[in-house]
Design a protein around this motif. Sequence first.
Motif, PDB file in Angstrom:
ATOM      1  N   TYR A  86      37.768  86.089  45.751  1.00 51.00           N
ATOM      2  CA  TYR A  86      38.800  86.974  46.289  1.00 51.00           C
ATOM      3  C   TYR A  86      40.098  86.182  46.413  1.00 51.00           C
ATOM      4  CZ  TYR A  86      41.079  90.530  49.119  1.00 51.00           C
ATOM      5  OH  TYR A  86      41.951  91.485  49.589  1.00 51.00           O
ATOM      6  N   CYS A  87      41.193  86.804  46.051  1.00 51.55           N
ATOM      7  CA  CYS A  87      42.505  86.149  46.095  1.00 51.55           C
ATOM      8  C   CYS A  87      43.418  86.874  47.068  1.00 51.55           C
ATOM      9  CB  CYS A  87      43.127  86.128  44.693  1.00 51.55           C
ATOM     10  SG  CYS A  87      44.760  85.336  44.640  1.00 51.55           S
ATOM     11  N   ASP A  88      44.016  86.126  47.983  1.00 53.54           N
ATOM     12  CA  ASP A  88      45.001  86.660  48.921  1.00 53.54           C
ATOM     13  C   ASP A  88      46.154  85.667  49.012  1.00 53.54           C
ATOM     14  OD1 ASP A  88      46.513  87.774  50.891  1.00 53.54           O
ATOM     15  OD2 ASP A  88      45.006  87.625  52.475  1.00 53.54           O
ATOM     16  N   ASN A  89      47.115  85.808  48.112  1.00 54.95           N
ATOM     17  CA  ASN A  89      48.216  84.855  48.047  1.00 54.95           C
ATOM     18  C   ASN A  89      49.210  84.996  49.184  1.00 54.95           C
ATOM     19  OD1 ASN A  89      47.395  83.390  45.776  1.00 54.95           O
ATOM     20  ND2 ASN A  89      48.234  84.913  44.381  1.00 54.95           N
ATOM     21  N   ARG A  90      49.028  85.989  50.037  1.00 55.02           N
ATOM     22  CA  ARG A  90      49.893  86.082  51.215  1.00 55.02           C
ATOM     23  C   ARG A  90      49.727  84.857  52.109  1.00 55.02           C
ATOM     24  NH1 ARG A  90      47.832  90.983  50.030  1.00 55.02           N
ATOM     25  NH2 ARG A  90      49.220  92.805  49.895  1.00 55.02           N
ATOM     26  N   LEU A  91      48.549  84.233  52.052  1.00 50.04           N
ATOM     27  CA  LEU A  91      48.300  83.059  52.882  1.00 50.04           C
ATOM     28  C   LEU A  91      49.195  81.882  52.500  1.00 50.04           C
ATOM     29  CD1 LEU A  91      44.391  83.214  53.018  1.00 50.04           C
ATOM     30  CD2 LEU A  91      46.002  83.770  54.854  1.00 50.04           C
ATOM     31  N   LEU A  92      49.697  81.886  51.272  1.00 44.21           N
ATOM     32  CA  LEU A  92      50.573  80.794  50.838  1.00 44.21           C
ATOM     33  C   LEU A  92      51.881  80.785  51.603  1.00 44.21           C
ATOM     34  CD1 LEU A  92      50.118  81.151  46.965  1.00 44.21           C
ATOM     35  CD2 LEU A  92      48.909  79.590  48.502  1.00 44.21           C
ATOM     36  N   LEU A  93      52.281  81.945  52.106  1.00 44.10           N
ATOM     37  CA  LEU A  93      53.570  82.064  52.785  1.00 44.10           C
ATOM     38  C   LEU A  93      53.618  81.263  54.074  1.00 44.10           C
ATOM     39  CD1 LEU A  93      54.061  85.904  52.277  1.00 44.10           C
ATOM     40  CD2 LEU A  93      55.157  84.054  50.985  1.00 44.10           C
ATOM     41  N   SER A  94      52.460  80.955  54.642  1.00 48.16           N
ATOM     42  CA  SER A  94      52.416  80.269  55.934  1.00 48.16           C
ATOM     43  C   SER A  94      52.731  78.782  55.838  1.00 48.16           C
ATOM     44  CB  SER A  94      51.031  80.449  56.575  1.00 48.16           C
ATOM     45  OG  SER A  94      50.745  81.815  56.784  1.00 48.16           O
ATOM     46  N   THR A  95      52.655  78.223  54.627  1.00 50.17           N
ATOM     47  CA  THR A  95      52.795  76.769  54.465  1.00 50.17           C
ATOM     48  C   THR A  95      53.963  76.443  53.542  1.00 50.17           C
ATOM     49  OG1 THR A  95      50.394  76.578  54.697  1.00 50.17           O
ATOM     50  CG2 THR A  95      51.570  74.663  53.840  1.00 50.17           C
ATOM     51  N   PRO A  96      54.982  75.765  54.049  1.00 52.10           N
ATOM     52  CA  PRO A  96      56.144  75.445  53.209  1.00 52.10           C
ATOM     53  C   PRO A  96      55.779  74.706  51.925  1.00 52.10           C
ATOM     54  CG  PRO A  96      56.662  75.038  55.503  1.00 52.10           C
ATOM     55  CD  PRO A  96      55.198  75.353  55.449  1.00 52.10           C
ATOM     56  N   GLY A  97      54.844  73.760  52.000  1.00 47.89           N
ATOM     57  CA  GLY A  97      54.470  73.016  50.808  1.00 47.89           C
ATOM     58  C   GLY A  97      53.852  73.901  49.742  1.00 47.89           C
ATOM     59  N   ALA A  98      53.043  74.879  50.166  1.00 46.57           N
ATOM     60  CA  ALA A  98      52.421  75.801  49.209  1.00 46.57           C
ATOM     61  C   ALA A  98      53.471  76.707  48.585  1.00 46.57           C
ATOM     62  CB  ALA A  98      51.341  76.631  49.914  1.00 46.57           C
ATOM     63  N   ARG A  99      54.382  77.209  49.418  1.00 50.02           N
ATOM     64  CA  ARG A  99      55.463  78.041  48.887  1.00 50.02           C
ATOM     65  C   ARG A  99      56.287  77.264  47.867  1.00 50.02           C
ATOM     66  NH1 ARG A  99      56.758  79.142  54.449  1.00 50.02           N
ATOM     67  NH2 ARG A  99      58.723  78.044  54.124  1.00 50.02           N
ATOM     68  N   ASN A 100      56.575  76.015  48.196  1.00 55.41           N
ATOM     69  CA  ASN A 100      57.396  75.204  47.312  1.00 55.41           C
ATOM     70  C   ASN A 100      56.682  74.932  45.985  1.00 55.41           C
ATOM     71  OD1 ASN A 100      59.824  73.437  46.886  1.00 55.41           O
ATOM     72  ND2 ASN A 100      58.224  71.874  46.735  1.00 55.41           N
ATOM     73  N   ALA A 101      55.381  74.716  46.020  1.00 58.84           N
ATOM     74  CA  ALA A 101      54.628  74.460  44.790  1.00 58.84           C
ATOM     75  C   ALA A 101      54.706  75.662  43.861  1.00 58.84           C
ATOM     76  CB  ALA A 101      53.174  74.131  45.123  1.00 58.84           C
ATOM     77  N   VAL A 102      54.572  76.846  44.435  1.00 54.13           N
ATOM     78  CA  VAL A 102      54.679  78.069  43.632  1.00 54.13           C
ATOM     79  C   VAL A 102      56.076  78.190  43.037  1.00 54.13           C
ATOM     80  CG1 VAL A 102      54.723  80.595  43.744  1.00 54.13           C
ATOM     81  CG2 VAL A 102      52.860  79.320  44.825  1.00 54.13           C
ATOM     82  N   GLN A 103      57.091  77.951  43.854  1.00 57.82           N
ATOM     83  CA  GLN A 103      58.457  78.086  43.360  1.00 57.82           C
ATOM     84  C   GLN A 103      58.776  77.059  42.273  1.00 57.82           C
ATOM     85  OE1 GLN A 103      60.563  80.605  43.959  1.00 57.82           O
ATOM     86  NE2 GLN A 103      58.769  81.448  44.997  1.00 57.82           N
ATOM     87  N   GLN A 104      58.245  75.848  42.406  1.00 58.67           N
ATOM     88  CA  GLN A 104      58.464  74.854  41.361  1.00 58.67           C
ATOM     89  C   GLN A 104      57.841  75.316  40.048  1.00 58.67           C
ATOM     90  OE1 GLN A 104      60.409  72.112  41.449  1.00 58.67           O
ATOM     91  NE2 GLN A 104      61.011  72.814  43.481  1.00 58.67           N
ATOM     92  N   GLY A 105      56.665  75.948  40.138  1.00 57.26           N
ATOM     93  CA  GLY A 105      56.047  76.494  38.935  1.00 57.26           C
ATOM     94  C   GLY A 105      56.854  77.628  38.345  1.00 57.26           C
ATOM     95  N   PHE A 106      57.347  78.508  39.194  1.00 55.76           N
ATOM     96  CA  PHE A 106      58.183  79.619  38.732  1.00 55.76           C
ATOM     97  C   PHE A 106      59.460  79.102  38.072  1.00 55.76           C
ATOM     98  CE2 PHE A 106      56.679  83.275  41.734  1.00 55.76           C
ATOM     99  CZ  PHE A 106      55.469  83.300  41.069  1.00 55.76           C
ATOM    100  N   LEU A 107      60.086  78.106  38.704  1.00 55.08           N
ATOM    101  CA  LEU A 107      61.334  77.568  38.165  1.00 55.08           C
ATOM    102  C   LEU A 107      61.105  76.894  36.812  1.00 55.08           C
ATOM    103  CD1 LEU A 107      62.874  76.108  41.439  1.00 55.08           C
ATOM    104  CD2 LEU A 107      63.777  78.023  40.110  1.00 55.08           C
ATOM    105  N   ALA A 108      59.967  76.233  36.661  1.00 57.28           N
ATOM    106  CA  ALA A 108      59.648  75.598  35.380  1.00 57.28           C
ATOM    107  C   ALA A 108      59.540  76.643  34.276  1.00 57.28           C
ATOM    108  CB  ALA A 108      58.350  74.805  35.495  1.00 57.28           C
ATOM    109  N   TYR A 109      58.924  77.789  34.616  1.00 55.97           N
ATOM    110  CA  TYR A 109      58.827  78.869  33.624  1.00 55.97           C
ATOM    111  C   TYR A 109      60.219  79.407  33.287  1.00 55.97           C
ATOM    112  CZ  TYR A 109      58.185  83.561  31.769  1.00 55.97           C
ATOM    113  OH  TYR A 109      58.273  84.689  30.990  1.00 55.97           O
ATOM    114  N   CYS A 110      61.022  79.657  34.294  1.00 52.20           N
ATOM    115  CA  CYS A 110      62.358  80.216  34.069  1.00 52.20           C
ATOM    116  C   CYS A 110      63.240  79.266  33.273  1.00 52.20           C
ATOM    117  CB  CYS A 110      63.019  80.566  35.400  1.00 52.20           C
ATOM    118  SG  CYS A 110      62.237  81.955  36.266  1.00 52.20           S
ATOM    119  N   ALA A 111      63.023  77.958  33.438  1.00 54.55           N
ATOM    120  CA  ALA A 111      63.810  76.978  32.698  1.00 54.55           C
ATOM    121  C   ALA A 111      63.546  77.065  31.204  1.00 54.55           C
ATOM    122  CB  ALA A 111      63.506  75.570  33.202  1.00 54.55           C
TER     123      ALA A 111
END
Length: 218
Positions: free
Chosen positions: A44-69
């Motif tokens: 089961y996946c619940d990615n809302r839990l990632l929002l609670s941790t700055p490091g987890a949020r940042n890891a996702v955003q770094q991945g997103f930014l790499a794709y956008c680049a």
Amino acid sequence: MTSCTTAPPVLAERIAHVLLNQEAVRVQPADPFTWSSGWTAPVYCDNRLLLSTPGARNAVQQGFLAYCAGLPARPDVIAGTATAGIPHATLLADRLGTALAYVRGSAKTHGRRRQVEGRVNSSTETLVVEDLVSTGASALDAVKAVRDRKAPVIGVLAIFSYDFPEAHEAFAEAQCALHALTTFQTVARVARDTGRLSTTEYDDLIRWHSAPDSWSPA
């Protein structure tokens, strides 16, 4: 473009570790979950839990930014799917300095009766952000809503994909690209390699993935 792609292996494994460490993805073959579709599933996946941790949020955003680049041009609009895609889309739009929109599950029945909220039109190339993709139905509903506003859709960017063949077929039929930071297969392998799953449990997960509508615990 109709391809379904995943982040490079190193990044995909890094995101898999984040999802497992944050318990955003839980794997428990002996005590399976029931999905809204009625499927019995060992994951089961619940990615809302990632929002609670700055490091987890940042890891996702770094991945997103790499794709956008790697895109030919920066998107004009980042559109998050309601509700779980909205916060991740908001963070990405802020980092890119682009416009933000969001897509409801269905159009409002009052007011302006919109499904897409924000300035989305024929001159705005739009990237749809989704937290996870299973069959692809909800993400592609959002794509359709954006296209109904005459806006060109770059594709769907997701944190996690179950990577079902049905989703690949659906995105190909819709002529829409899908890019996921990590997939079920990567998360399952990382769970096994880090001792969260035994080899037998891992094999049971793979058995589920090959026939999710008929799976039952071993």
